[in-house]
Write an enzyme that holds these catalytic residues in place. Structure first.
Site, PDB file in Angstrom:
ATOM      1  N   SER A 186       0.828  -1.217   0.000  1.00  0.00           N
ATOM      2  CA  SER A 186       0.000   0.000   0.000  1.00  0.00           C
ATOM      3  C   SER A 186       0.859   1.263   0.000  1.00  0.00           C
ATOM      4  CB  SER A 186      -0.921  -0.004   1.221  1.00  0.00           C
ATOM      5  OG  SER A 186      -0.177  -0.223   2.409  1.00  0.00           O
ATOM      6  N   THR A 235     -37.862  27.666 -13.002  1.00  0.00           N
ATOM      7  CA  THR A 235     -38.205  26.304 -12.596  1.00  0.00           C
ATOM      8  C   THR A 235     -38.326  25.535 -13.899  1.00  0.00           C
ATOM      9  OG1 THR A 235     -40.588  26.609 -12.661  1.00  0.00           O
ATOM     10  CG2 THR A 235     -39.509  27.106 -10.560  1.00  0.00           C
ATOM     11  N   HIS A 236     -37.904  24.292 -13.893  1.00  0.00           N
ATOM     12  CA  HIS A 236     -37.867  23.478 -15.124  1.00  0.00           C
ATOM     13  C   HIS A 236     -37.028  24.159 -16.210  1.00  0.00           C
ATOM     14  CE1 HIS A 236     -41.332  21.399 -13.264  1.00  0.00           C
ATOM     15  NE2 HIS A 236     -41.723  22.630 -12.966  1.00  0.00           N
ATOM     16  N   SER A 259      -9.776  27.152 -28.017  1.00  0.00           N
ATOM     17  CA  SER A 259      -9.892  25.967 -28.854  1.00  0.00           C
ATOM     18  C   SER A 259      -8.649  25.892 -29.725  1.00  0.00           C
ATOM     19  CB  SER A 259     -11.141  26.075 -29.726  1.00  0.00           C
ATOM     20  OG  SER A 259     -11.006  25.251 -30.878  1.00  0.00           O
ATOM     21  N   LYS A 270     -13.135  30.757 -29.892  1.00  0.00           N
ATOM     22  CA  LYS A 270     -13.756  30.095 -28.755  1.00  0.00           C
ATOM     23  C   LYS A 270     -13.204  30.553 -27.407  1.00  0.00           C
ATOM     24  CE  LYS A 270     -16.505  27.379 -28.678  1.00  0.00           C
ATOM     25  NZ  LYS A 270     -16.480  25.921 -28.894  1.00  0.00           N
ATOM     26  N   GLU A 286     -17.052  23.257 -16.496  1.00  0.00           N
ATOM     27  CA  GLU A 286     -17.462  21.901 -16.895  1.00  0.00           C
ATOM     28  C   GLU A 286     -16.844  20.860 -15.968  1.00  0.00           C
ATOM     29  OE1 GLU A 286     -16.275  23.124 -21.055  1.00  0.00           O
ATOM     30  OE2 GLU A 286     -17.678  21.538 -21.521  1.00  0.00           O
ATOM     31  N   TYR A 330     -10.611  -6.511  12.122  1.00  0.00           N
ATOM     32  CA  TYR A 330      -9.845  -6.032  10.969  1.00  0.00           C
ATOM     33  C   TYR A 330      -9.824  -7.061   9.843  1.00  0.00           C
ATOM     34  CZ  TYR A 330      -6.126  -4.400   7.955  1.00  0.00           C
ATOM     35  OH  TYR A 330      -5.424  -3.979   6.854  1.00  0.00           O
ATOM     36  N   GLN A 340      -7.833  -1.951   3.723  1.00  0.00           N
ATOM     37  CA  GLN A 340      -6.767  -1.197   3.053  1.00  0.00           C
ATOM     38  C   GLN A 340      -7.310  -0.552   1.775  1.00  0.00           C
ATOM     39  OE1 GLN A 340      -2.590  -2.571   2.936  1.00  0.00           O
ATOM     40  NE2 GLN A 340      -2.919  -2.875   0.752  1.00  0.00           N
TER      41      GLN A 340
HETATM   42  N1  ARG Z   1      -1.886  -1.106   5.105  1.00  0.00           N
HETATM   43  C1  ARG Z   1      -2.758  -1.727   6.028  1.00  0.00           C
HETATM   44  C2  ARG Z   1      -4.167  -1.117   5.909  1.00  0.00           C
HETATM   45  O1  ARG Z   1      -4.321  -0.104   5.356  1.00  0.00           O
HETATM   46  C3  ARG Z   1      -2.245  -1.525   7.418  1.00  0.00           C
HETATM   47  C4  ARG Z   1      -2.708  -2.538   8.392  1.00  0.00           C
HETATM   48  C5  ARG Z   1      -2.117  -3.875   8.114  1.00  0.00           C
HETATM   49  N2  ARG Z   1      -2.556  -4.823   9.074  1.00  0.00           N
HETATM   50  C6  ARG Z   1      -2.486  -6.123   8.859  1.00  0.00           C
HETATM   51  N3  ARG Z   1      -2.958  -6.880   9.801  1.00  0.00           N
HETATM   52  N4  ARG Z   1      -2.004  -6.644   7.768  1.00  0.00           N
HETATM   53  O2  ARG Z   1      -5.117  -1.685   6.350  1.00  0.00           O
END
Ligand code: ARG
Length: 478
Positions: A38, A170-171, A292, A298, A305, A332, A337
């Site tokens: 991560s 409106t509309h 443009s 333009k 947008e 958990y 993640q």
């Molecule tokens: N990168 C992990 C997350 O965002 C951190 C926690 C990792 N914990 C684990 N038990 N592998 O969740």
């Protein structure tokens, strides 16, 4: 509680990837590691991770789980680690899985055993939940300030245009004349509620998960109140299973971002529409237009947008966050993640859009002549005329009928409501009289709608002043 220095491990070997430790013989499969890592996105948590760890270390020393000297080395070492990564002197290693392991392993390289004590009574599960809450809280503060700057810009322009007439729709059909100040303050109202949503979500996010461990807290005598207070949280979280496994604060903030984005998309759409030749109500400042590559004449409203388009991804972020969390058994799960990227995307997209607003709004070149002309069609006063008849004692439903007949009659003659010959009026309805038709002037009609919340210049001025004093109270010059 620290053993004497002589017993300490002087080798600076870093922990293995993802805290695999001695349990594993070798490294993770390469493709699996790529999926698992991560670092690419959670590097955003670097500062919060370091802050969280420093508070944790101070607490460990306070309850004598580590020595004061260990804590000092950890705190100083972490500052150095953060600096090295921030200055780009060191790159995070994806093989170390995440920001937490990158920071800890570099700390251990630098200071040895004291660094190995940092993870006492802690898991990456309560660590990441803490980091994300810290991140959420500081981002919410930045967004609220950006919202306030946008409200300042709207307030200023509203004050310039308390009496500028334009059609209200409106509309998307012309309905009744209103004032530009009133129209702009409508957006200030939306942003004011958005502000409240960010503060409200932040209030709920402000509890500290540290001490929840992997899921079941710890047997060590830690002081959760201390860490919580040190980090500026209002209190420690009340349930370890919940604390490590809910990302509702991310979903709430992302929703606040999405709804803010939806509000701004309406402004974006109106700017696109109003800047067409067909409307001609506004020109976007040059700094907020694109040209443009083909058509030299333009002046394209790309920025407006994109304001209209960005909520597409913000809504996607909310959906991703909710979908990732649904059906997860306590506590958990690594699925969590996956809540990081949509969360960062929501926050960062919101910054991008909000930051453009103050100067965009300040630079809008309104065309009050065009607006007034569009609001000048006497038909827009039909409702005001009916209300005038109500003042004369005519029941509203009947007044509605009478004005309806007048509109039909005018249409048949091919004239505007204002130009129906006076001698035709008694035929249409005895209650109709020339004086009543005076309210068909847009400025008179608008001035008459001075009720609280209405578009009359006097009322808009009061609202703009109220907003200005709120913003001044927050320290802004309006
Ligand atoms: N990168 C992990 C997350 O965002 C951190 C926690 C990792 N914990 C684990 N038990 N592998 O969740």
């Amino acid at each position: 509680m620290s053993p004497p220095m002589s017993e300490q491990d002087k080798t600076k070997a870093a922990p293995k990837a993802g805290g695999r430790g001695a349990r594993f013989g070798g490294a993770m499969d390469e493709a699996a590691a790529a999926l698992n890592s991560s670092v690419e996105f959670d590097k955003r948590l670097l500062r919060d991770d370091v802050r969280g760890s420093q508070a944790h270390a101070r607490m460990l020393a306070a309850v004598r789980l580590i020595s004061e000297d260990d804590a000092k080395q950890i705190v100083a070492g972490l500052d150095q680690v953060a600096g090295e990564f921030e200055r780009g002197e060191r790159k995070m290693d994806p093989a170390l899985e995440d920001v937490h392991m990158n920071v800890e392993s570099r700390l251990i390289e630098l200071i040895g055993d004291p660094g190995r004590r940092l993870h006492t009574a802690r898991s990456r599960n309560d660590q990441v939940a803490t980091d994300m809450r810290l991140y959420a809280l500081s981002q919410a503060t930045v967004i609220v300030a950006a919202l306030d700057k946008a409200r300042v810009a709207l307030c200023r322009r509203a004050r310039e245009h308390t009496a500028t007439l334009l059609p209200g729709y409106t509309h998307l059909q012309r309905a009744q004349a209103v004032t530009l100040g009133h129209h702009l303050l409508a957006y200030a109202e939306m942003l004011g509620r958005d502000r409240g949503r960010f503060l409200d979500a932040a209030r709920r996010a402000a509890e500290c998960p540290l001490g929840s461990g992997a899921l079941a807290a710890t047997s060590l005598p830690i002081d959760r109140e201390k860490t919580s207070a040190d980090l500026g949280f209002t209190a420690p979280t009340r349930n370890s299973l919940d604390a490590v496994s809910d990302r509702d604060f991310c979903a709430e903030l992302a929703f606040a971002c999405a709804l803010l984005g939806v509000h701004l998309s309406r402004l974006g759409e109106e700017l696109v529409l109003w800047s067409t030749t067909e409307f001609g109500f506004v020109r976007l400042g040059e700094g907020h237009c694109s040209g443009s590559s083909l058509m030299p004449q333009k002046r394209n409203p790309d920025i407006a947008e994109l304001m209209r388009a960005k909520p597409g991804r913000l809504i996607g972020d909310v959906v991703a966050l909710l979908t990732v969390s649904k059906g997860l058994a306590l506590a958990y799960n690594k699925d969590l993640q996956e809540s990081q990227e949509p969360f960062y995307d929501a926050i960062e997209t919101t910054h991008l859009v909000l930051d453009v607003l103050p100067r965009l709004v300040a630079g809008l070149e309104f065309n009050p002549e065009r607006m007034k002309e569009a609001a000048g069609d006497p038909a827009l006063g039909a409702t005001d005329l009916a209300e005038h008849l109500v003042r004369d004692g005519v029941p509203f439903r009947k007044a509605h009928e009478i004005v309806g007949k007048l509109v039909r009659h005018a249409e048949q003659l091919g004239v505007s409501l204002r130009d129906v010959p006076e001698h035709d009026l008694p035929q249409i309805a005895p209650e109709l009289h020339e004086a009543a038709l005076q309210v068909l002037s847009a400025s008179r009609a608008v001035a008459g709608r001075a009720v609280f919340g209405g578009p009359a210049p006097a009322q808009v001025m009061r609202e703009a002043q109220r907003l200005a004093s709120e913003l001044k109270g927050l320290g802004y010059e309006v």
